[in-house]
Design an enzyme around this catalytic site. Structure first.
Site, PDB file in Angstrom:
ATOM      1  N   TYR A 136       0.805  -1.220   0.000  1.00  0.00           N
ATOM      2  CA  TYR A 136       0.000   0.000   0.000  1.00  0.00           C
ATOM      3  C   TYR A 136       0.843   1.277   0.000  1.00  0.00           C
ATOM      4  CZ  TYR A 136      -4.060  -2.986   0.628  1.00  0.00           C
ATOM      5  OH  TYR A 136      -5.041  -3.940   0.446  1.00  0.00           O
ATOM      6  N   LYS A 192       3.939 -14.786   5.143  1.00  0.00           N
ATOM      7  CA  LYS A 192       4.239 -15.755   4.082  1.00  0.00           C
ATOM      8  C   LYS A 192       5.763 -15.824   3.976  1.00  0.00           C
ATOM      9  CE  LYS A 192       2.797 -18.309   0.530  1.00  0.00           C
ATOM     10  NZ  LYS A 192       1.847 -19.422   0.553  1.00  0.00           N
ATOM     11  N   ASP A 225      -1.996 -18.313   3.620  1.00  0.00           N
ATOM     12  CA  ASP A 225      -2.976 -19.121   2.886  1.00  0.00           C
ATOM     13  C   ASP A 225      -3.678 -20.117   3.814  1.00  0.00           C
ATOM     14  OD1 ASP A 225      -0.446 -20.231   3.023  1.00  0.00           O
ATOM     15  OD2 ASP A 225      -0.402 -21.014   0.991  1.00  0.00           O
ATOM     16  N   ASP A 249      -6.124  -6.830   4.972  1.00  0.00           N
ATOM     17  CA  ASP A 249      -7.244  -6.331   4.176  1.00  0.00           C
ATOM     18  C   ASP A 249      -8.086  -7.506   3.673  1.00  0.00           C
ATOM     19  OD1 ASP A 249      -8.917  -4.876   2.551  1.00  0.00           O
ATOM     20  OD2 ASP A 249      -7.356  -4.035   1.262  1.00  0.00           O
ATOM     21  N   ASP A 253     -12.182  -8.966   5.004  1.00  0.00           N
ATOM     22  CA  ASP A 253     -13.418  -9.163   4.226  1.00  0.00           C
ATOM     23  C   ASP A 253     -13.891 -10.610   4.371  1.00  0.00           C
ATOM     24  OD1 ASP A 253     -12.926  -6.527   3.214  1.00  0.00           O
ATOM     25  OD2 ASP A 253     -13.957  -7.049   1.356  1.00  0.00           O
TER      26      ASP A 253
HETATM   27  O1  LIG Z   1     -10.816   1.443  -2.919  1.00  0.00           O
HETATM   28  C1  LIG Z   1     -10.123   2.184  -2.239  1.00  0.00           C
HETATM   29  O2  LIG Z   1      -9.937   3.379  -2.478  1.00  0.00           O
HETATM   30  C2  LIG Z   1      -9.430   1.650  -1.041  1.00  0.00           C
HETATM   31  C3  LIG Z   1      -9.717   0.209  -0.750  1.00  0.00           C
HETATM   32  C4  LIG Z   1      -8.824  -0.243   0.363  1.00  0.00           C
HETATM   33  C5  LIG Z   1      -9.412  -1.241   1.220  1.00  0.00           C
HETATM   34  O3  LIG Z   1     -10.204  -2.090   0.854  1.00  0.00           O
HETATM   35  C6  LIG Z   1      -8.930  -1.203   2.588  1.00  0.00           C
HETATM   36  O4  LIG Z   1      -7.770  -0.875   2.761  1.00  0.00           O
HETATM   37  O5  LIG Z   1      -9.680  -1.480   3.519  1.00  0.00           O
END
Ligand SMILES: O=C(O)CCCC(=O)C(=O)O
Ligand SMILES: NC(=O)C1=CN([C@@H]2O[C@H](COP(=O)(O)OP(=O)(O)OC[C@H]3O[C@@H](n4cnc5c(N)ncnc54)[C@H](O)[C@@H]3O)[C@@H](O)[C@H]2O)C=CC1
Length: 355
Positions: A136, A192, A225, A249, A253
């Site tokens: 990032y 990893k 993984d 990240d 999700d």
């Molecule tokens: O789409 C964007 O601008 C950022 C997406 C980043 C993200 O999913 C996270 O770091 O939680």
């Protein structure tokens, strides 16, 4: 972490920035604002621009006025932005930029079972995600032949150590708050390093070194993984999951899917001086504008913001009200219900007022 402004005249008066962003951000942030307004706290709100629509209007996704106004706030609630999946000259994701600009180095993402369809029972874990580096740092380049793209991945000992400390401190605090009664605190370090022994190796080695300062907290490691696999197979066994930025990240999700989905899960981007809370989800263009976005993740983000500002009681009230509304089956379509954003929001406010 003391996030309260030292020069604040009265520590219990808060100026809160609201950054709705794009898509459903413009629906769920106003919903969370209504909930905040119903608490009886002394809050003032400043609405600020950021995102793709802002970029199209102003040529920047994170205007200088937004950054300047944030300096005068105690904390911020961020909705979501719509970042394109192709390169657009001059565009950069404002949330990624904000995390780095404000040095919000810890992304804290609680994942807890909910009384909704599809939620696994007895899940109560916290993902602690490093928030300023890894891929990032967004240093990508296309080589001269146009056939090869390269991204730089940065892992530093300093950032790894400070996020590891957050993870171990949180494990202790969760134990003290009896988040997982009868179970000892534990941090699972995700990496990893078998494939990336220098970058992930440094993250791993640093986290394990920090662990030595926390003999009361168990530490284990898990390759990313198999972490994804085990998280889905047996989420109940995890307490605090510590991960570099990208893995954190993705895992968050996936973890959201275990407890009812992205409409429910919130996060706090925390630094030493500021906090930006946000839902884990994005701008959900597939449902934007229909009035059916689930406001719960953003309402919970508002609770995380209040907790970080030093208002744990108000945060707890919000969490309990959300719990009652979910238990009563007042659900938006992502949870299998028919309620609209406004109905869920009003139900949360009603539950707050009758508590
Ligand atoms: O789409 C964007 O601008 C950022 C997406 C980043 C993200 O999913 C996270 O770091 O939680
Ligand atoms: N922090 C941020 O601002 C983030 C922004 N994004 C951006 O969001 C945009 C869309 O990304 P997607 O991959 O579609 O992810 P998303 O998180 O926006 O949506 C994924 C799925 O979850 C559903 N969903 C998400 N939040 C919901 C809610 N509150 N209520 C009901 N359903 C909900 C959506 O309808 C969609 O089906 C992209 O442009 C991406 O750049 C994605 C993640 C984080």
């Amino acid at each position: 972490m003391n996030l309260q402004k030292e020069d604040a005249p009265d520590r219990r008066r808060y100026r809160i920035a609201l950054i709705p962003g794009d898509g459903i951000g413009g629906e769920v942030v106003p919903a969370a604002r209504q909930v905040l307004e119903s608490l009886g706290l002394d809050l003032t709100f400043v609405e600020l621009a950021a995102g793709w629509e802002t970029f199209q209007r102003e040529g920047t996704a994170l205007p200088a006025e937004t950054l300047a106004a944030l300096e005068r706030c105690h904390g911020a609630l961020f909705g979501a932005v719509s970042s394109p999946s192709h390169r657009v000259e001059g565009y950069t994701s404002p949330i990624i930029a904000l995390r780095r600009h404000l040095d919000l180095y810890a992304n804290l993402r609680p994942v807890v079972s909910a009384p909704v369809p599809g939620s696994q029972p007895d899940v109560d874990l916290l993902i602690v995600r490093e928030n300023t580096e890894c891929l990032y740092v967004k240093q990508e380049q296309l080589e001269d032949d146009g056939e090869t793209a390269v991204a730089r991945r940065v892992i530093t000992r300093r950032a790894s150590a400070r996020i590891a400390r957050v993870a171990f401190e949180r494990a202790r605090a969760r134990q003290a708050a009896s988040a997982r009664p009868g179970r000892s605190p534990r941090v699972t370090v995700v990496h990893k390093a078998n494939v990336l022994p220098l970058t992930d190796g440094l993250f791993r080695e640093t986290a394990l070194a920090v662990a030595a300062d926390y003999p009361d907290v168990a530490v284990e490691e898990q390759i990313v993984d198999s972490m994804a696999y085990r998280l889905i197979r047996e989420p109940q066994r995890y307490d605090v999951i510590l991960a570099p930025n990208l893995y954190g990240d993705i895992l968050s999700d996936a973890a959201a899917a275990l407890v009812g989905g992205l409409g429910l899960v919130a996060s706090a981007n925390v630094g030493d001086r500021f906090v930006v809370a946000e839902p884990v989800h994005g701008s959900a263009p597939d449902i934007a504008g229909q009035g059916i976005a689930n406001p719960v993740a953003t309402v919970r983000a508002a609770a995380l913001l209040l907790a970080a500002l030093g208002e744990p009681e108000a945060a707890g009230r919000i969490e309990r009200a959300v719990g009652r509304v979910l238990a009563d089956g007042i659900w938006t379509p992502d949870l299998g219900g028919t309620a609209r954003t406004g109905q869920v929001t009003r139900a949360i406010i009603q539950a707050l007022q009758s508590s």
